[in-house]
Design a protein around this motif. Structure first.
Motif, PDB file in Angstrom:
ATOM      1  N   LEU A 113      69.690 -12.668  33.923  1.00  0.00           N
ATOM      2  CA  LEU A 113      68.450 -12.153  34.521  1.00  0.00           C
ATOM      3  C   LEU A 113      67.469 -11.691  33.447  1.00  0.00           C
ATOM      4  CD1 LEU A 113      69.910 -10.118  37.519  1.00  0.00           C
ATOM      5  CD2 LEU A 113      68.612 -12.243  37.651  1.00  0.00           C
ATOM      6  N   ALA A 114      67.965 -10.972  32.443  1.00  0.00           N
ATOM      7  CA  ALA A 114      67.090 -10.464  31.386  1.00  0.00           C
ATOM      8  C   ALA A 114      66.472 -11.603  30.587  1.00  0.00           C
ATOM      9  CB  ALA A 114      67.857  -9.524  30.467  1.00  0.00           C
ATOM     10  N   LYS A 115      67.246 -12.631  30.335  1.00  0.00           N
ATOM     11  CA  LYS A 115      66.735 -13.773  29.581  1.00  0.00           C
ATOM     12  C   LYS A 115      65.707 -14.543  30.415  1.00  0.00           C
ATOM     13  CE  LYS A 115      68.742 -17.059  26.447  1.00  0.00           C
ATOM     14  NZ  LYS A 115      69.952 -17.783  26.062  1.00  0.00           N
ATOM     15  N   LYS A 116      66.007 -14.748  31.690  1.00  0.00           N
ATOM     16  CA  LYS A 116      65.110 -15.502  32.564  1.00  0.00           C
ATOM     17  C   LYS A 116      63.784 -14.761  32.773  1.00  0.00           C
ATOM     18  CE  LYS A 116      64.796 -19.080  35.297  1.00  0.00           C
ATOM     19  NZ  LYS A 116      64.552 -20.362  34.679  1.00  0.00           N
ATOM     20  N   LEU A 117      63.847 -13.431  32.905  1.00  0.00           N
ATOM     21  CA  LEU A 117      62.647 -12.630  33.164  1.00  0.00           C
ATOM     22  C   LEU A 117      62.019 -12.078  31.886  1.00  0.00           C
ATOM     23  CD1 LEU A 117      64.064 -10.673  36.208  1.00  0.00           C
ATOM     24  CD2 LEU A 117      62.397 -12.538  36.279  1.00  0.00           C
ATOM     25  N   GLN A 118      62.680 -12.297  30.750  1.00  0.00           N
ATOM     26  CA  GLN A 118      62.238 -11.780  29.458  1.00  0.00           C
ATOM     27  C   GLN A 118      62.033 -10.265  29.517  1.00  0.00           C
ATOM     28  OE1 GLN A 118      58.864 -14.079  28.157  1.00  0.00           O
ATOM     29  NE2 GLN A 118      60.054 -15.953  27.990  1.00  0.00           N
ATOM     30  N   GLY A 119      63.107  -9.575  29.875  1.00  0.00           N
ATOM     31  CA  GLY A 119      63.061  -8.121  30.012  1.00  0.00           C
ATOM     32  C   GLY A 119      63.848  -7.421  28.921  1.00  0.00           C
ATOM     33  N   GLN A 120      63.965  -6.116  29.076  1.00  0.00           N
ATOM     34  CA  GLN A 120      64.724  -5.276  28.158  1.00  0.00           C
ATOM     35  C   GLN A 120      66.018  -4.885  28.872  1.00  0.00           C
ATOM     36  OE1 GLN A 120      63.169  -1.318  27.507  1.00  0.00           O
ATOM     37  NE2 GLN A 120      63.745  -1.422  25.351  1.00  0.00           N
ATOM     38  N   LEU A 121      67.150  -5.293  28.327  1.00  0.00           N
ATOM     39  CA  LEU A 121      68.441  -5.097  28.963  1.00  0.00           C
ATOM     40  C   LEU A 121      69.171  -3.909  28.363  1.00  0.00           C
ATOM     41  CD1 LEU A 121      70.876  -5.970  30.701  1.00  0.00           C
ATOM     42  CD2 LEU A 121      71.416  -7.646  28.928  1.00  0.00           C
ATOM     43  N   HIS A 122      69.579  -2.996  29.215  1.00  0.00           N
ATOM     44  CA  HIS A 122      70.407  -1.850  28.825  1.00  0.00           C
ATOM     45  C   HIS A 122      71.797  -2.114  29.401  1.00  0.00           C
ATOM     46  CE1 HIS A 122      67.071   0.893  27.531  1.00  0.00           C
ATOM     47  NE2 HIS A 122      66.413  -0.060  28.170  1.00  0.00           N
ATOM     48  N   LEU A 123      72.748  -2.441  28.530  1.00  0.00           N
ATOM     49  CA  LEU A 123      74.089  -2.827  28.953  1.00  0.00           C
ATOM     50  C   LEU A 123      74.916  -1.622  29.395  1.00  0.00           C
ATOM     51  CD1 LEU A 123      74.735  -5.379  26.106  1.00  0.00           C
ATOM     52  CD2 LEU A 123      74.591  -5.924  28.543  1.00  0.00           C
ATOM     53  N   PHE A 124      76.067  -1.888  29.985  1.00  0.00           N
ATOM     54  CA  PHE A 124      76.964  -0.835  30.458  1.00  0.00           C
ATOM     55  C   PHE A 124      77.438   0.060  29.328  1.00  0.00           C
ATOM     56  CE2 PHE A 124      77.479  -4.206  33.658  1.00  0.00           C
ATOM     57  CZ  PHE A 124      77.205  -3.480  34.806  1.00  0.00           C
ATOM     58  N   ASN A 125      77.556  -0.480  28.120  1.00  0.00           N
ATOM     59  CA  ASN A 125      78.035   0.303  26.984  1.00  0.00           C
ATOM     60  C   ASN A 125      76.923   1.056  26.252  1.00  0.00           C
ATOM     61  OD1 ASN A 125      76.742  -1.730  25.607  1.00  0.00           O
ATOM     62  ND2 ASN A 125      78.599  -2.573  24.663  1.00  0.00           N
ATOM     63  N   GLY A 126      75.684   0.994  26.779  1.00  0.00           N
ATOM     64  CA  GLY A 126      74.586   1.733  26.188  1.00  0.00           C
ATOM     65  C   GLY A 126      73.744   0.943  25.196  1.00  0.00           C
ATOM     66  N   ARG A 127      74.198  -0.226  24.825  1.00  0.00           N
ATOM     67  CA  ARG A 127      73.428  -1.044  23.888  1.00  0.00           C
ATOM     68  C   ARG A 127      72.226  -1.661  24.584  1.00  0.00           C
ATOM     69  NH1 ARG A 127      78.571  -3.646  20.965  1.00  0.00           N
ATOM     70  NH2 ARG A 127      79.011  -1.865  19.645  1.00  0.00           N
ATOM     71  N   ILE A 128      71.206  -1.955  23.796  1.00  0.00           N
ATOM     72  CA  ILE A 128      69.961  -2.515  24.336  1.00  0.00           C
ATOM     73  C   ILE A 128      69.735  -3.892  23.722  1.00  0.00           C
ATOM     74  CG2 ILE A 128      67.474  -2.208  24.538  1.00  0.00           C
ATOM     75  CD1 ILE A 128      67.950   0.817  24.215  1.00  0.00           C
ATOM     76  N   MET A 129      69.371  -4.851  24.565  1.00  0.00           N
ATOM     77  CA  MET A 129      69.026  -6.199  24.104  1.00  0.00           C
ATOM     78  C   MET A 129      67.596  -6.478  24.534  1.00  0.00           C
ATOM     79  SD  MET A 129      72.520  -8.228  25.060  1.00  0.00           S
ATOM     80  CE  MET A 129      72.244  -9.622  24.003  1.00  0.00           C
ATOM     81  N   TYR A 130      66.828  -7.071  23.646  1.00  0.00           N
ATOM     82  CA  TYR A 130      65.418  -7.353  23.910  1.00  0.00           C
ATOM     83  C   TYR A 130      65.236  -8.858  24.091  1.00  0.00           C
ATOM     84  CZ  TYR A 130      65.043  -2.671  21.994  1.00  0.00           C
ATOM     85  OH  TYR A 130      65.204  -1.336  21.756  1.00  0.00           O
ATOM     86  N   PHE A 131      64.751  -9.251  25.247  1.00  0.00           N
ATOM     87  CA  PHE A 131      64.514 -10.666  25.522  1.00  0.00           C
ATOM     88  C   PHE A 131      63.032 -10.989  25.659  1.00  0.00           C
ATOM     89  CE2 PHE A 131      68.890 -10.066  26.884  1.00  0.00           C
ATOM     90  CZ  PHE A 131      69.505 -11.170  26.322  1.00  0.00           C
ATOM     91  N   TYR A 132      62.175 -10.025  25.393  1.00  0.00           N
ATOM     92  CA  TYR A 132      60.740 -10.247  25.470  1.00  0.00           C
ATOM     93  C   TYR A 132      60.167 -10.266  24.042  1.00  0.00           C
ATOM     94  CZ  TYR A 132      60.458  -5.189  24.842  1.00  0.00           C
ATOM     95  OH  TYR A 132      60.595  -3.916  24.372  1.00  0.00           O
ATOM     96  N   LYS A 133      58.995 -10.865  23.914  1.00  0.00           N
ATOM     97  CA  LYS A 133      58.352 -10.947  22.604  1.00  0.00           C
ATOM     98  C   LYS A 133      57.812  -9.575  22.225  1.00  0.00           C
ATOM     99  CE  LYS A 133      57.332 -15.725  23.234  1.00  0.00           C
ATOM    100  NZ  LYS A 133      56.402 -16.744  23.585  1.00  0.00           N
ATOM    101  N   ARG A 134      58.160  -9.127  21.035  1.00  0.00           N
ATOM    102  CA  ARG A 134      57.702  -7.820  20.582  1.00  0.00           C
ATOM    103  C   ARG A 134      56.791  -7.979  19.408  1.00  0.00           C
ATOM    104  NH1 ARG A 134      62.639  -4.245  19.437  1.00  0.00           N
ATOM    105  NH2 ARG A 134      63.483  -6.069  18.486  1.00  0.00           N
TER     106      ARG A 134
END
Length: 134
Positions: A113-134
């Motif tokens: 979902l995060a990749k498809k929508l290019q969002g900011q993902l906050h995982l269950f373990n607290g880590r953050i993944m960025y799929f949008y252009k910064r």
């Protein structure tokens, strides 16, 4: 203990608002593409990749998407949408009786979902993944 992961839709995401119906459509799309992958390798991968049935539930005046499975390694988890400070957030919640299989699939769906929508993902373990252009 209930665990949560969430996807924030950012100003540079493909869209800034989302509904539960759109998330349901994205899950149908996911099922479709995994089934096509299974056809290519001559295996029923669509059922293994998405072992859930989607039901809508109302909880505390919020409509949630409950993903329920009859498979032995999976149980269920919830997907919902909320709006905070003019930001739309997709959240995935694992209840206490969720299995490790549910957590693995929830992580997989979060990334999809995060990749498809290019969002900011906050995982269950607290880590953050960025799929949008910064």
């Amino acid at each position: 203990m209930t665990q949560h992961a969430f996807i924030k839709l950012m100003p540079k995401s493909t869209q800034q608002t989302i509904t539960l119906a759109e998330i349901k459509d994205l899950f149908h799309y996911y099922k479709n593409i995994t089934a096509k992958t299974g056809d290519q390798v001559n295996w029923n991968y669509g059922e293994a990749a998405f072992p859930y049935v989607m039901n809508e539930r109302t909880h505390n005046d919020h409509t949630l998407l409950e993903l329920v499975s009859n498979e032995d390694r999976y149980n269920h988890f919830y997907v919902g949408v909320k709006e905070e400070n003019d930001e739309h957030i997709i959240f995935l919640s694992l209840p206490e009786n969720a299995t490790f299989g549910d957590k693995g699939k929830a992580n997989e769906f979060c990334r999809f979902l995060a990749k498809k929508l290019q969002g900011q993902l906050h995982l269950f373990n607290g880590r953050i993944m960025y799929f949008y252009k910064r």
